[in-house]
Enzyme design. Structure first.
Site, PDB file in Angstrom:
ATOM      1  N   PRO A   9       0.787  -1.228   0.000  1.00  0.00           N
ATOM      2  CA  PRO A   9       0.000   0.000   0.000  1.00  0.00           C
ATOM      3  C   PRO A   9       0.822   1.282   0.000  1.00  0.00           C
ATOM      4  O   PRO A   9       1.861   1.366   0.655  1.00  0.00           O
ATOM      5  CB  PRO A   9      -0.822  -0.103   1.296  1.00  0.00           C
ATOM      6  CG  PRO A   9      -0.091  -1.090   2.142  1.00  0.00           C
ATOM      7  CD  PRO A   9       0.537  -2.053   1.192  1.00  0.00           C
ATOM      8  N   ASN A  10       0.328   2.226  -0.764  1.00  0.00           N
ATOM      9  CA  ASN A  10       0.859   3.590  -0.869  1.00  0.00           C
ATOM     10  C   ASN A  10       2.142   3.686  -1.693  1.00  0.00           C
ATOM     11  O   ASN A  10       2.624   4.791  -1.962  1.00  0.00           O
ATOM     12  CB  ASN A  10       1.077   4.219   0.530  1.00  0.00           C
ATOM     13  CG  ASN A  10      -0.208   4.238   1.333  1.00  0.00           C
ATOM     14  OD1 ASN A  10      -1.214   4.749   0.861  1.00  0.00           O
ATOM     15  ND2 ASN A  10      -0.198   3.650   2.521  1.00  0.00           N
ATOM     16  N   ARG A  17       4.992  10.874  -2.628  1.00  0.00           N
ATOM     17  CA  ARG A  17       4.728  10.606  -1.212  1.00  0.00           C
ATOM     18  C   ARG A  17       5.995  10.846  -0.381  1.00  0.00           C
ATOM     19  O   ARG A  17       7.035  10.225  -0.644  1.00  0.00           O
ATOM     20  CB  ARG A  17       4.324   9.135  -1.102  1.00  0.00           C
ATOM     21  CG  ARG A  17       4.213   8.632   0.293  1.00  0.00           C
ATOM     22  CD  ARG A  17       4.173   7.109   0.312  1.00  0.00           C
ATOM     23  NE  ARG A  17       3.973   6.656   1.666  1.00  0.00           N
ATOM     24  CZ  ARG A  17       4.238   5.426   2.077  1.00  0.00           C
ATOM     25  NH1 ARG A  17       4.713   4.524   1.247  1.00  0.00           N
ATOM     26  NH2 ARG A  17       4.041   5.101   3.322  1.00  0.00           N
ATOM     27  N   TYR A  22      11.161   8.720   0.940  1.00  0.00           N
ATOM     28  CA  TYR A  22      11.105   7.698  -0.109  1.00  0.00           C
ATOM     29  C   TYR A  22      11.692   8.142  -1.449  1.00  0.00           C
ATOM     30  O   TYR A  22      11.695   7.361  -2.402  1.00  0.00           O
ATOM     31  CB  TYR A  22       9.645   7.261  -0.308  1.00  0.00           C
ATOM     32  CG  TYR A  22       9.041   6.647   0.944  1.00  0.00           C
ATOM     33  CD1 TYR A  22       9.523   5.438   1.443  1.00  0.00           C
ATOM     34  CD2 TYR A  22       8.014   7.282   1.634  1.00  0.00           C
ATOM     35  CE1 TYR A  22       8.984   4.882   2.600  1.00  0.00           C
ATOM     36  CE2 TYR A  22       7.460   6.729   2.783  1.00  0.00           C
ATOM     37  CZ  TYR A  22       7.956   5.531   3.264  1.00  0.00           C
ATOM     38  OH  TYR A  22       7.431   4.965   4.404  1.00  0.00           O
ATOM     39  N   ASN A  71       7.911  -5.774  -0.926  1.00  0.00           N
ATOM     40  CA  ASN A  71       7.820  -4.636  -0.017  1.00  0.00           C
ATOM     41  C   ASN A  71       6.343  -4.535   0.377  1.00  0.00           C
ATOM     42  O   ASN A  71       5.531  -3.966  -0.357  1.00  0.00           O
ATOM     43  CB  ASN A  71       8.296  -3.345  -0.687  1.00  0.00           C
ATOM     44  CG  ASN A  71       8.321  -2.180   0.300  1.00  0.00           C
ATOM     45  OD1 ASN A  71       7.776  -2.270   1.395  1.00  0.00           O
ATOM     46  ND2 ASN A  71       8.967  -1.087  -0.094  1.00  0.00           N
ATOM     47  N   ALA A  74       3.109  -0.877   4.761  1.00  0.00           N
ATOM     48  CA  ALA A  74       2.529  -0.848   6.114  1.00  0.00           C
ATOM     49  C   ALA A  74       2.020  -2.223   6.563  1.00  0.00           C
ATOM     50  O   ALA A  74       2.021  -2.518   7.765  1.00  0.00           O
ATOM     51  CB  ALA A  74       1.396   0.172   6.162  1.00  0.00           C
ATOM     52  N   HIS A  77       3.910  -4.630   9.024  1.00  0.00           N
ATOM     53  CA  HIS A  77       3.862  -4.492  10.484  1.00  0.00           C
ATOM     54  C   HIS A  77       2.550  -4.976  11.088  1.00  0.00           C
ATOM     55  O   HIS A  77       2.380  -4.946  12.305  1.00  0.00           O
ATOM     56  CB  HIS A  77       4.084  -3.017  10.859  1.00  0.00           C
ATOM     57  CG  HIS A  77       5.155  -2.352  10.063  1.00  0.00           C
ATOM     58  ND1 HIS A  77       6.461  -2.810  10.055  1.00  0.00           N
ATOM     59  CD2 HIS A  77       5.131  -1.285   9.197  1.00  0.00           C
ATOM     60  CE1 HIS A  77       7.177  -2.039   9.238  1.00  0.00           C
ATOM     61  NE2 HIS A  77       6.397  -1.116   8.707  1.00  0.00           N
ATOM     62  N   ASP A  84       1.815 -15.468   6.588  1.00  0.00           N
ATOM     63  CA  ASP A  84       1.456 -16.871   6.320  1.00  0.00           C
ATOM     64  C   ASP A  84       1.603 -17.191   4.836  1.00  0.00           C
ATOM     65  O   ASP A  84       2.028 -18.294   4.468  1.00  0.00           O
ATOM     66  CB  ASP A  84       0.018 -17.143   6.751  1.00  0.00           C
ATOM     67  CG  ASP A  84      -0.122 -17.334   8.258  1.00  0.00           C
ATOM     68  OD1 ASP A  84       0.905 -17.376   8.958  1.00  0.00           O
ATOM     69  OD2 ASP A  84      -1.270 -17.441   8.728  1.00  0.00           O
ATOM     70  N   GLU A  95      12.534  -9.738   1.553  1.00  0.00           N
ATOM     71  CA  GLU A  95      11.775  -8.577   2.042  1.00  0.00           C
ATOM     72  C   GLU A  95      12.622  -7.325   1.857  1.00  0.00           C
ATOM     73  O   GLU A  95      13.817  -7.333   2.186  1.00  0.00           O
ATOM     74  CB  GLU A  95      11.461  -8.791   3.531  1.00  0.00           C
ATOM     75  CG  GLU A  95      10.761  -7.611   4.185  1.00  0.00           C
ATOM     76  CD  GLU A  95      10.566  -7.822   5.696  1.00  0.00           C
ATOM     77  OE1 GLU A  95      10.934  -8.900   6.221  1.00  0.00           O
ATOM     78  OE2 GLU A  95      10.061  -6.888   6.340  1.00  0.00           O
ATOM     79  N   HIS A  97      12.672  -2.844   2.201  1.00  0.00           N
ATOM     80  CA  HIS A  97      12.077  -1.559   2.571  1.00  0.00           C
ATOM     81  C   HIS A  97      12.997  -0.454   2.089  1.00  0.00           C
ATOM     82  O   HIS A  97      14.230  -0.547   2.254  1.00  0.00           O
ATOM     83  CB  HIS A  97      11.868  -1.453   4.082  1.00  0.00           C
ATOM     84  CG  HIS A  97      10.952  -2.498   4.594  1.00  0.00           C
ATOM     85  ND1 HIS A  97       9.589  -2.433   4.394  1.00  0.00           N
ATOM     86  CD2 HIS A  97      11.195  -3.671   5.229  1.00  0.00           C
ATOM     87  CE1 HIS A  97       9.037  -3.519   4.912  1.00  0.00           C
ATOM     88  NE2 HIS A  97       9.985  -4.286   5.418  1.00  0.00           N
ATOM     89  N   SER A  99      13.091   2.668   3.183  1.00  0.00           N
ATOM     90  CA  SER A  99      13.633   3.397   4.329  1.00  0.00           C
ATOM     91  C   SER A  99      14.194   2.404   5.352  1.00  0.00           C
ATOM     92  O   SER A  99      13.900   1.205   5.295  1.00  0.00           O
ATOM     93  CB  SER A  99      12.524   4.229   4.981  1.00  0.00           C
ATOM     94  OG  SER A  99      11.502   3.376   5.493  1.00  0.00           O
ATOM     95  N   ARG A 104      13.020   4.418  12.497  1.00  0.00           N
ATOM     96  CA  ARG A 104      11.753   5.148  12.504  1.00  0.00           C
ATOM     97  C   ARG A 104      10.909   4.731  13.726  1.00  0.00           C
ATOM     98  O   ARG A 104      11.449   4.213  14.696  1.00  0.00           O
ATOM     99  CB  ARG A 104      11.035   4.909  11.167  1.00  0.00           C
ATOM    100  CG  ARG A 104      11.896   5.370   9.972  1.00  0.00           C
ATOM    101  CD  ARG A 104      11.221   5.141   8.642  1.00  0.00           C
ATOM    102  NE  ARG A 104      10.022   5.949   8.508  1.00  0.00           N
ATOM    103  CZ  ARG A 104       9.111   5.759   7.536  1.00  0.00           C
ATOM    104  NH1 ARG A 104       9.286   4.781   6.639  1.00  0.00           N
ATOM    105  NH2 ARG A 104       8.050   6.533   7.462  1.00  0.00           N
ATOM    106  N   ARG A 108       7.212   0.282  13.400  1.00  0.00           N
ATOM    107  CA  ARG A 108       7.845  -0.203  12.160  1.00  0.00           C
ATOM    108  C   ARG A 108       8.974  -1.200  12.428  1.00  0.00           C
ATOM    109  O   ARG A 108       9.620  -1.694  11.516  1.00  0.00           O
ATOM    110  CB  ARG A 108       8.382   0.970  11.333  1.00  0.00           C
ATOM    111  CG  ARG A 108       7.310   1.913  10.836  1.00  0.00           C
ATOM    112  CD  ARG A 108       7.875   2.988   9.927  1.00  0.00           C
ATOM    113  NE  ARG A 108       7.029   4.158   9.919  1.00  0.00           N
ATOM    114  CZ  ARG A 108       5.941   4.324   9.140  1.00  0.00           C
ATOM    115  NH1 ARG A 108       5.615   3.389   8.275  1.00  0.00           N
ATOM    116  NH2 ARG A 108       5.219   5.420   9.220  1.00  0.00           N
TER     117      ARG A 108
HETATM  118  C1  DQA Z   1       8.226   0.934   3.775  1.00  0.00           C
HETATM  119  C2  DQA Z   1       8.312   1.138   5.294  1.00  0.00           C
HETATM  120  C3  DQA Z   1       6.954   0.934   5.929  1.00  0.00           C
HETATM  121  O1  DQA Z   1       7.054   1.124   7.342  1.00  0.00           O
HETATM  122  C4  DQA Z   1       5.952   1.928   5.402  1.00  0.00           C
HETATM  123  O2  DQA Z   1       4.678   1.696   5.947  1.00  0.00           O
HETATM  124  C5  DQA Z   1       5.916   1.964   3.910  1.00  0.00           C
HETATM  125  C6  DQA Z   1       7.143   1.811   3.150  1.00  0.00           C
HETATM  126  C7  DQA Z   1       9.556   1.246   3.064  1.00  0.00           C
HETATM  127  O3  DQA Z   1       9.706   0.824   1.928  1.00  0.00           O
HETATM  128  O4  DQA Z   1      10.409   1.931   3.630  1.00  0.00           O
HETATM  129  O5  DQA Z   1       4.875   2.214   3.326  1.00  0.00           O
HETATM  130  O6  DQA Z   1       7.922  -0.436   3.518  1.00  0.00           O
END
Ligand code: DQA
Length: 139
Positions: A9-10, A17, A22, A71, A74, A77, A84, A95, A97, A99, A104, A108
């Site tokens: 998401p996002n 954003r 990011y 990735n 959110a 977390h 699963d 995995e 990320h 950031s 943070r 997170r």
């Molecule tokens: C993220 C870190 C997450 O905590 C956050 O909710 C994101 C992006 C990252 O790529 O740094 O949306 O996964």
């Protein structure tokens, strides 16, 4: 070799954003550059803001990919279901990320993905996706 990138998401808003966290580049432009760097790989990219759709995509590519770069944003977390799903599929999952989630907020610092992932790469901006690809290549 087939490698699938799945973004949660996002992350469709990358480039606009929170650019201080990011960066300024949108993922589509980055993905084009990345694909050009690895002409011998079959790279695919999927993004959704919906938890169940991300689980469906993991099920879809999880038995036909050589590796998955996830990735979960959110949902990392919060989502037992995504954790699963990572455990349920065949393909190894790295995995990522963008950031450094550990520098943070405390919420997170927890990941439902990491226990079932092959590895974790974070904090290097969009370059985490390239590093994850390299982690799947023979050394
Ligand atoms: C993220 C870190 C997450 O905590 C956050 O909710 C994101 C992006 C990252 O790529 O740094 O949306 O996964």
């Amino acid at each position: 070799m087939k490698i699938s990138i799945i973004n949660g998401p996002n992350l469709n808003l990358l480039g606009t954003r929170e650019p201080e966290v990011y960066g300024n580049q949108n993922f589509e432009a980055y993905f084009e550059q990345l694909s050009a760097q690895y002409p011998d790989l079959t790279l695919s990219y999927y993004q959704s803001n919906v938890e169940g759709e991300l689980i469906n995509e993991l099920h879809r590519v999880g038995f036909e990919s050589d590796g998955i770069i996830l990735n979960a944003a959110a949902y990392t977390h919060t989502s037992v279901g995504l954790g699963d799903a990572v455990k349920a599929i065949q393909a190894p999952v790295v995995e990522v990320h963008i950031s450094n989630t550990f520098s943070r907020e405390d919420f997170r610092h927890t990941s439902y993905i990491t226990p079932n992932a092959k590895g974790l790469i974070l904090g290097f901006g969009l370059d985490v996706y390239r590093l994850a690809i390299d982690s799947f290549l023979p050394s």
